[in-house]
Design a protein around this motif. Sequence first.
Motif, PDB file in Angstrom:
ATOM      1  N   ALA A  41       0.843  -1.200   0.000  1.00  8.38           N
ATOM      2  CA  ALA A  41       0.000   0.000   0.000  1.00  8.38           C
ATOM      3  C   ALA A  41       0.876   1.247   0.000  1.00  8.38           C
ATOM      4  CB  ALA A  41      -0.911   0.009   1.214  1.00  8.38           C
ATOM      5  N   ILE A  42       0.507   2.212  -0.783  1.00  8.50           N
ATOM      6  CA  ILE A  42       1.182   3.496  -0.809  1.00  8.50           C
ATOM      7  C   ILE A  42       0.214   4.538  -0.249  1.00  8.50           C
ATOM      8  CG2 ILE A  42       2.212   5.270  -2.271  1.00  8.50           C
ATOM      9  CD1 ILE A  42       2.987   3.097  -4.218  1.00  8.50           C
ATOM     10  N   TYR A  43       0.627   5.264   0.781  1.00  7.08           N
ATOM     11  CA  TYR A  43      -0.255   6.237   1.416  1.00  7.08           C
ATOM     12  C   TYR A  43       0.001   7.618   0.826  1.00  7.08           C
ATOM     13  CZ  TYR A  43      -1.615   2.718   4.772  1.00  7.08           C
ATOM     14  OH  TYR A  43      -2.124   1.592   5.356  1.00  7.08           O
ATOM     15  N   ASN A  44      -1.081   8.241   0.409  1.00  7.56           N
ATOM     16  CA  ASN A  44      -0.993   9.535  -0.242  1.00  7.56           C
ATOM     17  C   ASN A  44      -1.539  10.602   0.702  1.00  7.56           C
ATOM     18  OD1 ASN A  44      -0.957  11.702  -1.935  1.00  7.56           O
ATOM     19  ND2 ASN A  44      -2.260  10.809  -3.512  1.00  7.56           N
ATOM     20  N   TRP A  45      -0.679  11.536   1.127  1.00  3.23           N
ATOM     21  CA  TRP A  45      -1.079  12.579   2.063  1.00  3.23           C
ATOM     22  C   TRP A  45      -1.583  13.835   1.360  1.00  3.23           C
ATOM     23  CZ3 TRP A  45      -1.278  12.139   7.356  1.00  3.23           C
ATOM     24  CH2 TRP A  45      -0.734  10.976   7.892  1.00  3.23           C
ATOM     25  N   THR A  46      -1.587  13.859   0.049  1.00  2.00           N
ATOM     26  CA  THR A  46      -2.006  15.062  -0.675  1.00  2.00           C
ATOM     27  C   THR A  46      -3.508  15.290  -0.535  1.00  2.00           C
ATOM     28  OG1 THR A  46      -0.226  14.822  -2.283  1.00  2.00           O
ATOM     29  CG2 THR A  46      -2.111  16.169  -2.935  1.00  2.00           C
ATOM     30  N   GLY A  47      -3.901  16.518  -0.181  1.00  2.00           N
ATOM     31  CA  GLY A  47      -5.312  16.853  -0.114  1.00  2.00           C
ATOM     32  C   GLY A  47      -5.648  17.834   0.996  1.00  2.00           C
ATOM     33  N   PHE A  48      -6.906  18.286   0.995  1.00  2.00           N
ATOM     34  CA  PHE A  48      -7.421  19.179   2.030  1.00  2.00           C
ATOM     35  C   PHE A  48      -7.898  18.357   3.229  1.00  2.00           C
ATOM     36  CE2 PHE A  48      -7.922  21.675  -1.835  1.00  2.00           C
ATOM     37  CZ  PHE A  48      -7.473  22.913  -1.431  1.00  2.00           C
ATOM     38  N   TYR A  49      -7.938  18.996   4.404  1.00 10.26           N
ATOM     39  CA  TYR A  49      -8.447  18.341   5.599  1.00 10.26           C
ATOM     40  C   TYR A  49      -9.020  19.369   6.561  1.00 10.26           C
ATOM     41  CZ  TYR A  49      -4.038  19.842   7.773  1.00 10.26           C
ATOM     42  OH  TYR A  49      -2.984  20.588   8.240  1.00 10.26           O
ATOM     43  N   ILE A  50      -9.942  18.922   7.403  1.00  7.83           N
ATOM     44  CA  ILE A  50     -10.471  19.719   8.504  1.00  7.83           C
ATOM     45  C   ILE A  50     -10.544  18.812   9.725  1.00  7.83           C
ATOM     46  CG2 ILE A  50     -11.802  21.307   7.066  1.00  7.83           C
ATOM     47  CD1 ILE A  50     -14.306  19.684   7.802  1.00  7.83           C
ATOM     48  N   GLY A  51     -10.546  19.424  10.920  1.00  6.75           N
ATOM     49  CA  GLY A  51     -10.611  18.601  12.115  1.00  6.75           C
ATOM     50  C   GLY A  51     -10.730  19.415  13.383  1.00  6.75           C
ATOM     51  N   GLY A  52     -10.577  18.743  14.504  1.00  9.09           N
ATOM     52  CA  GLY A  52     -10.654  19.401  15.803  1.00  9.09           C
ATOM     53  C   GLY A  52      -9.588  18.852  16.730  1.00  9.09           C
ATOM     54  N   HIS A  53      -9.400  19.535  17.873  1.00  9.36           N
ATOM     55  CA  HIS A  53      -8.366  19.127  18.815  1.00  9.36           C
ATOM     56  C   HIS A  53      -8.757  19.509  20.235  1.00  9.36           C
ATOM     57  CE1 HIS A  53      -7.207  23.295  17.696  1.00  9.36           C
ATOM     58  NE2 HIS A  53      -6.939  23.397  19.003  1.00  9.36           N
ATOM     59  N   VAL A  54      -8.159  18.817  21.207  1.00 13.73           N
ATOM     60  CA  VAL A  54      -8.273  19.154  22.628  1.00 13.73           C
ATOM     61  C   VAL A  54      -6.879  19.023  23.225  1.00 13.73           C
ATOM     62  CG1 VAL A  54     -10.677  18.449  22.867  1.00 13.73           C
ATOM     63  CG2 VAL A  54      -8.853  16.770  23.229  1.00 13.73           C
ATOM     64  N   GLY A  55      -6.662  19.687  24.342  1.00 13.72           N
ATOM     65  CA  GLY A  55      -5.344  19.608  24.967  1.00 13.72           C
ATOM     66  C   GLY A  55      -5.225  20.541  26.147  1.00 13.72           C
ATOM     67  N   GLY A  56      -3.984  20.936  26.429  1.00 13.51           N
ATOM     68  CA  GLY A  56      -3.710  21.818  27.546  1.00 13.51           C
ATOM     69  C   GLY A  56      -2.720  22.896  27.176  1.00 13.51           C
ATOM     70  N   ALA A  57      -2.824  24.057  27.852  1.00 11.05           N
ATOM     71  CA  ALA A  57      -1.914  25.183  27.659  1.00 11.05           C
ATOM     72  C   ALA A  57      -1.191  25.457  28.970  1.00 11.05           C
ATOM     73  CB  ALA A  57      -2.690  26.428  27.219  1.00 11.05           C
ATOM     74  N   PHE A  58       0.124  25.714  28.854  1.00 16.23           N
ATOM     75  CA  PHE A  58       0.970  25.912  30.030  1.00 16.23           C
ATOM     76  C   PHE A  58       1.803  27.173  29.840  1.00 16.23           C
ATOM     77  CE2 PHE A  58       0.260  21.524  29.033  1.00 16.23           C
ATOM     78  CZ  PHE A  58      -0.121  20.942  30.226  1.00 16.23           C
ATOM     79  N   PRO A  59       1.602  28.215  30.641  1.00 19.57           N
ATOM     80  CA  PRO A  59       2.417  29.431  30.502  1.00 19.57           C
ATOM     81  C   PRO A  59       3.893  29.135  30.742  1.00 19.57           C
ATOM     82  CG  PRO A  59       0.498  29.830  31.888  1.00 19.57           C
ATOM     83  CD  PRO A  59       0.587  28.353  31.690  1.00 19.57           C
ATOM     84  N   GLY A  60       4.757  29.896  30.067  1.00 21.86           N
ATOM     85  CA  GLY A  60       6.186  29.733  30.268  1.00 21.86           C
ATOM     86  C   GLY A  60       6.638  30.383  31.567  1.00 21.86           C
ATOM     87  N   SER A  61       7.933  30.296  31.832  1.00 24.40           N
ATOM     88  CA  SER A  61       8.493  30.913  33.034  1.00 24.40           C
ATOM     89  C   SER A  61       8.452  32.439  32.910  1.00 24.40           C
ATOM     90  CB  SER A  61       9.931  30.444  33.235  1.00 24.40           C
ATOM     91  OG  SER A  61      10.737  30.812  32.123  1.00 24.40           O
ATOM     92  N   ASN A  62       8.420  33.135  34.056  1.00 25.63           N
ATOM     93  CA  ASN A  62       8.342  34.598  34.098  1.00 25.63           C
ATOM     94  C   ASN A  62       7.157  35.107  33.288  1.00 25.63           C
ATOM     95  OD1 ASN A  62       9.243  37.196  34.878  1.00 25.63           O
ATOM     96  ND2 ASN A  62      10.259  37.468  32.900  1.00 25.63           N
ATOM     97  N   ASN A  63       6.017  34.496  33.531  1.00 24.90           N
ATOM     98  CA  ASN A  63       4.804  34.815  32.785  1.00 24.90           C
ATOM     99  C   ASN A  63       3.757  35.348  33.745  1.00 24.90           C
ATOM    100  OD1 ASN A  63       2.166  34.324  31.366  1.00 24.90           O
ATOM    101  ND2 ASN A  63       3.538  33.486  29.808  1.00 24.90           N
ATOM    102  N   LEU A  64       2.996  36.348  33.304  1.00 26.21           N
ATOM    103  CA  LEU A  64       1.952  36.946  34.130  1.00 26.21           C
ATOM    104  C   LEU A  64       0.835  35.969  34.476  1.00 26.21           C
ATOM    105  CD1 LEU A  64       1.535  40.433  32.426  1.00 26.21           C
ATOM    106  CD2 LEU A  64       2.221  40.014  34.786  1.00 26.21           C
ATOM    107  N   GLN A  65       0.735  34.886  33.742  1.00 24.84           N
ATOM    108  CA  GLN A  65      -0.393  33.990  33.936  1.00 24.84           C
ATOM    109  C   GLN A  65      -0.145  32.919  34.986  1.00 24.84           C
ATOM    110  OE1 GLN A  65      -2.697  33.318  30.103  1.00 24.84           O
ATOM    111  NE2 GLN A  65      -0.633  33.583  29.311  1.00 24.84           N
TER     112      GLN A  65
END
Length: 240
Positions: A41-65
């Motif tokens: 099998a040869i996998y072809n990555w060419t084309g348009f795509y749409i999707g969604g995601h979930v995850g987490g955000a972590f402020p860096g050091s010396n950050n107001l947050q």
Amino acid sequence: MKKILLGAAACVAFAAPAFAADLPARPYTKAPAPVYRAPEAIYNWTGFYIGGHVGGAFPGSNNLQGSDARFMGGVQGGFDYQFANNWVIGAEAQYSWLTGNSGTGVLFPGGTVVTGNTDQIGSATGRLGYAFGPTLLYAKGGYAWRGNDNLLGVSTNGVPVAFAATGNHRDGYTVGAGLEYMFTPNWSIKGEYQYYNFGSTTFTGGPAPIIGAHFRDDEHTVKLGINYRFGWGGPVVAKY
């Protein structure tokens, strides 16, 4: 001499069939059955795509947050083009919502607290990857954007006070890397790390303890996502 040669030739001619008849018959060997090899099998990555995601955000050091993680979720879409057999180049737009406040801010002497919070971030990036069949390893980078100007705040003993600051940009840059896996002809899943940098913030007015205080405005994010690929995605049978 001619008679002798002709006689010898005649003897050979008559003796050859008799000699051949004395030889054992050549055994019959059946040709080996052909071995079937399924086409790869040869996998072809060419084309348009749409999707969604979930995850987490972590402020860096010396950050107001502060340092607490926040939940994030969002959507993405883009286009990939596979070339030179295994290389994939593409472009992607991504938008994420961040929930909650990342922390209690930064405490200064005299009970003065400065806070900041980013509630949405987005990016428009290029990406370059290398495909190992259904698996794509990639890096990305480009423009980053955030909403609501970081929601800065300053208070003394719980009472909001006036302040002035420079920086606190809405525009910045982003870089990241990830791994994507095509598990059906049109669906893929990915894990991704992405760093966002929006410069820095320096307080130039307000309570005396905060004047001159300098903070970095950045976010570290990790995401799990899923994409639906239109038309070209998925395995195709190799031609031989």
